[in-house]
Design a protein around this motif. Sequence first.
Motif, mmCIF file in Angstrom:
data_model
loop_
_atom_site.group_PDB
_atom_site.id
_atom_site.type_symbol
_atom_site.label_atom_id
_atom_site.label_comp_id
_atom_site.label_asym_id
_atom_site.label_seq_id
_atom_site.Cartn_x
_atom_site.Cartn_y
_atom_site.Cartn_z
ATOM 1 N N ASP A 73 5.529 -10.694 7.643
ATOM 2 C CA ASP A 73 5.275 -9.796 8.747
ATOM 3 C C ASP A 73 6.627 -9.246 9.252
ATOM 4 O OD1 ASP A 73 4.753 -8.556 11.314
ATOM 5 O OD2 ASP A 73 3.110 -10.019 11.816
ATOM 6 N N VAL A 74 7.114 -8.288 9.243
ATOM 7 C CA VAL A 74 8.311 -7.780 9.620
ATOM 8 C C VAL A 74 8.401 -7.865 11.026
ATOM 9 C CG1 VAL A 74 8.601 -6.110 7.476
ATOM 10 C CG2 VAL A 74 7.860 -5.107 9.730
ATOM 11 N N SER A 75 7.414 -7.958 11.738
ATOM 12 C CA SER A 75 7.794 -8.143 13.186
ATOM 13 C C SER A 75 8.119 -9.644 13.659
ATOM 14 C CB SER A 75 6.560 -7.589 14.213
ATOM 15 O OG SER A 75 5.429 -8.058 13.787
ATOM 16 N N LEU A 100 7.558 -6.974 0.267
ATOM 17 C CA LEU A 100 7.374 -7.583 1.457
ATOM 18 C C LEU A 100 6.344 -6.899 2.116
ATOM 19 C CD1 LEU A 100 10.205 -8.826 0.868
ATOM 20 C CD2 LEU A 100 10.786 -8.505 3.149
ATOM 21 N N ALA A 101 5.195 -7.617 2.728
ATOM 22 C CA ALA A 101 4.224 -7.230 3.302
ATOM 23 C C ALA A 101 3.188 -8.414 3.674
ATOM 24 C CB ALA A 101 3.352 -6.259 2.378
ATOM 25 N N ARG A 102 2.340 -8.217 4.781
ATOM 26 C CA ARG A 102 1.582 -9.169 5.265
ATOM 27 C C ARG A 102 0.518 -9.492 4.231
ATOM 28 N NH1 ARG A 102 0.078 -6.437 10.713
ATOM 29 N NH2 ARG A 102 -0.285 -5.012 9.060
ATOM 30 N N ALA A 139 0.884 -1.137 0.028
ATOM 31 C CA ALA A 139 0.044 -0.004 0.264
ATOM 32 C C ALA A 139 0.904 1.203 0.020
ATOM 33 C CB ALA A 139 -0.774 0.124 1.078
ATOM 34 N N GLY A 140 0.192 2.365 -0.150
ATOM 35 C CA GLY A 140 0.780 3.525 0.016
ATOM 36 C C GLY A 140 2.213 3.829 -0.565
ATOM 37 N N ILE A 141 3.013 4.537 0.166
ATOM 38 C CA ILE A 141 4.355 4.796 -0.170
ATOM 39 C C ILE A 141 5.284 3.253 -0.607
ATOM 40 C CG2 ILE A 141 6.790 5.279 0.602
ATOM 41 C CD1 ILE A 141 5.119 7.487 2.544
ATOM 42 N N ASN A 183 15.843 4.238 4.896
ATOM 43 C CA ASN A 183 15.117 3.976 6.185
ATOM 44 C C ASN A 183 13.908 4.979 6.101
ATOM 45 O OD1 ASN A 183 16.384 1.849 7.227
ATOM 46 N ND2 ASN A 183 17.476 2.879 8.617
ATOM 47 N N VAL A 184 12.597 4.577 5.910
ATOM 48 C CA VAL A 184 11.595 5.711 5.929
ATOM 49 C C VAL A 184 11.179 6.010 7.158
ATOM 50 C CG1 VAL A 184 9.290 6.183 4.864
ATOM 51 C CG2 VAL A 184 10.848 4.801 3.529
ATOM 52 N N SER A 185 11.600 7.247 7.245
ATOM 53 C CA SER A 185 11.141 7.793 8.715
ATOM 54 C C SER A 185 10.071 8.589 8.675
ATOM 55 C CB SER A 185 12.396 8.576 9.437
ATOM 56 O OG SER A 185 12.221 9.093 10.734
HETATM 57 N N1 LIG Z 1 1.308 8.936 5.158
HETATM 58 C C1 LIG Z 1 2.077 9.722 5.584
HETATM 59 O O1 LIG Z 1 1.620 10.840 5.713
HETATM 60 C C2 LIG Z 1 3.426 9.482 6.090
HETATM 61 C C3 LIG Z 1 4.240 10.446 6.510
HETATM 62 C C4 LIG Z 1 5.576 10.139 7.395
HETATM 63 C C5 LIG Z 1 6.116 8.787 7.089
HETATM 64 N N2 LIG Z 1 5.251 8.079 6.669
HETATM 65 C C6 LIG Z 1 6.001 6.587 6.711
HETATM 66 O O2 LIG Z 1 5.780 5.867 5.505
HETATM 67 C C7 LIG Z 1 5.609 4.704 5.649
HETATM 68 C C8 LIG Z 1 4.616 4.050 4.825
HETATM 69 O O3 LIG Z 1 3.625 4.411 5.363
HETATM 70 P P1 LIG Z 1 2.079 4.690 4.318
HETATM 71 O O4 LIG Z 1 1.852 6.077 4.585
HETATM 72 O O5 LIG Z 1 2.302 4.285 3.008
HETATM 73 O O6 LIG Z 1 0.924 3.799 5.069
HETATM 74 P P2 LIG Z 1 0.109 2.608 4.259
HETATM 75 O O7 LIG Z 1 -0.343 3.087 3.077
HETATM 76 O O8 LIG Z 1 -0.788 2.509 5.554
HETATM 77 O O9 LIG Z 1 1.139 1.457 4.459
HETATM 78 C C9 LIG Z 1 1.775 0.696 5.484
HETATM 79 C C10 LIG Z 1 2.562 -0.404 4.998
HETATM 80 O O10 LIG Z 1 3.184 -0.761 6.109
HETATM 81 C C11 LIG Z 1 2.970 -2.255 6.003
HETATM 82 N N3 LIG Z 1 3.081 -2.928 7.404
HETATM 83 C C12 LIG Z 1 2.557 -2.746 8.382
HETATM 84 N N4 LIG Z 1 2.810 -3.676 9.454
HETATM 85 C C13 LIG Z 1 3.525 -4.489 8.831
HETATM 86 C C14 LIG Z 1 4.112 -5.650 9.435
HETATM 87 N N5 LIG Z 1 3.820 -5.902 10.729
HETATM 88 N N6 LIG Z 1 4.906 -6.351 8.587
HETATM 89 C C15 LIG Z 1 4.901 -5.953 7.198
HETATM 90 N N7 LIG Z 1 4.492 -4.756 6.664
HETATM 91 C C16 LIG Z 1 3.754 -4.083 7.659
HETATM 92 C C17 LIG Z 1 1.663 -2.432 5.154
HETATM 93 O O11 LIG Z 1 1.336 -3.685 4.618
HETATM 94 P P3 LIG Z 1 0.382 -4.889 5.378
HETATM 95 O O12 LIG Z 1 -0.575 -4.336 6.468
HETATM 96 O O13 LIG Z 1 -0.124 -5.746 4.141
HETATM 97 O O14 LIG Z 1 1.389 -5.890 6.253
HETATM 98 C C18 LIG Z 1 1.652 -1.515 4.472
HETATM 99 O O15 LIG Z 1 2.168 -2.040 3.175
HETATM 100 C C19 LIG Z 1 5.531 4.293 7.416
HETATM 101 O O16 LIG Z 1 6.866 3.756 7.724
HETATM 102 C C20 LIG Z 1 5.100 5.715 7.887
HETATM 103 O O17 LIG Z 1 5.596 5.649 8.905
HETATM 104 C C21 LIG Z 1 3.915 8.102 6.216
#
Ligand SMILES: NC(=O)c1ccc[n+]([C@@H]2O[C@H](COP(=O)([O-])OP(=O)(O)OC[C@H]3O[C@@H](n4cnc5c(N)ncnc54)[C@H](OP(=O)(O)O)[C@@H]3O)[C@@H](O)[C@H]2O)c1
Length: 273
Positions: A54-56, A33-35, A13-15, A130-132
């Motif tokens: 699951d990365v955890s 890699l994702a769940r 999803a997303g980024i 590393n995505v912070s």
């Molecule tokens: N959106 C923003 O505004 C924003 C701003 C700053 C930073 N970020 C960072 O950007 C990164 C991506 O976020 P996003 O905005 O793209 O959110 P997102 O659309 O909710 O995507 C989150 C991703 O993380 C994966 N994930 C979560 N828990 C996981 C696990 N236990 N094992 C494997 N994968 C896992 C999810 O995959 P599954 O659920 O399929 O496992 C999903 O692919 C995050 O680190 C977030 O902190 C986002």
Amino acid sequence: MAGKVCLVTGASAGIGLATALELLRAGHTVYGLARRVEQMAAIESAGGHAIGTDVSDEAELERAVHSVLAKEHRIDVLVNNAGTAVHGSVEEVPVAEARRVFEVNLFGLARLTQLVLPHMREQGQGTIVNVSSIGGEIALPLGAWYYASKHALEAFSDTLRQEVTPFGVRVVVVQPGIIKTGFEDDTPRQLREYSGGGPYAKVAEWMARRAEQAFQRDRTGSDPVVVARAVREIVTAPDPRPRYAVGQYAKLLLRLNRILPDRLFDKMVTRQR
Ligand SMILES: NC(=O)c1ccc[n+]([C@@H]2O[C@H](COP(=O)([O-])OP(=O)(O)OC[C@H]3O[C@@H](n4cnc5c(N)ncnc54)[C@H](OP(=O)(O)O)[C@@H]3O)[C@@H](O)[C@H]2O)c1
């Protein structure tokens, strides 16, 4: 070497999904890699690979790295993007929830880094992205554990960069601003569940409404592709910077946080109360 072997976590999803597709378009070999494997169908359709992970879960990480190495015999790029959050006051969020956030945002990322590093060192090259978040430098009310995990990731990344640069491994932190993804979809529910009925109820409700408006109705923020393009650039840059702030408000908020005294910054982010 033109095409690099890239691992992208959180690619469902997303980024992460946008990044995986962007790296594929650039001619790299990509493993997502994702769940939710089914959510990575677009990566497979574009010629990439999806590994349910699951990365955890340490055993799942080991299996994923093993399967990539068995096929490709190298890993050039690791994009640690998977992330999660919890919202509510420090007083009310259960520590088990805080642990869940750290397991994904820090310990899972750290374990995957440990698994990949020996191969990058042997190759004499590699890039770890590393995505912070802007939340790696900034903290806002009712998000302590998310901000703490991202602050920890920033320090972890600085140490890692200092340790592995001599081996030819580059470590880059990406700090996205506000990006249009589903990341905040669960935020209003969490705020109300943990802090909706106690001493922080007023601010929790204000933030829940704001999150609903910003992330669900208007979907403010930059397209995730802006982060994906930054990662694509980093992967091929001859000498990437240690940090890249990208997307809506990222540079502005980081600059404000760096120049404003703490109490003034606090006032700015709590003025709704
Ligand atoms: N959106 C923003 O505004 C924003 C701003 C700053 C930073 N970020 C960072 O950007 C990164 C991506 O976020 P996003 O905005 O793209 O959110 P997102 O659309 O909710 O995507 C989150 C991703 O993380 C994966 N994930 C979560 N828990 C996981 C696990 N236990 N094992 C494997 N994968 C896992 C999810 O995959 P599954 O659920 O399929 O496992 C999903 O692919 C995050 O680190 C977030 O902190 C986002």
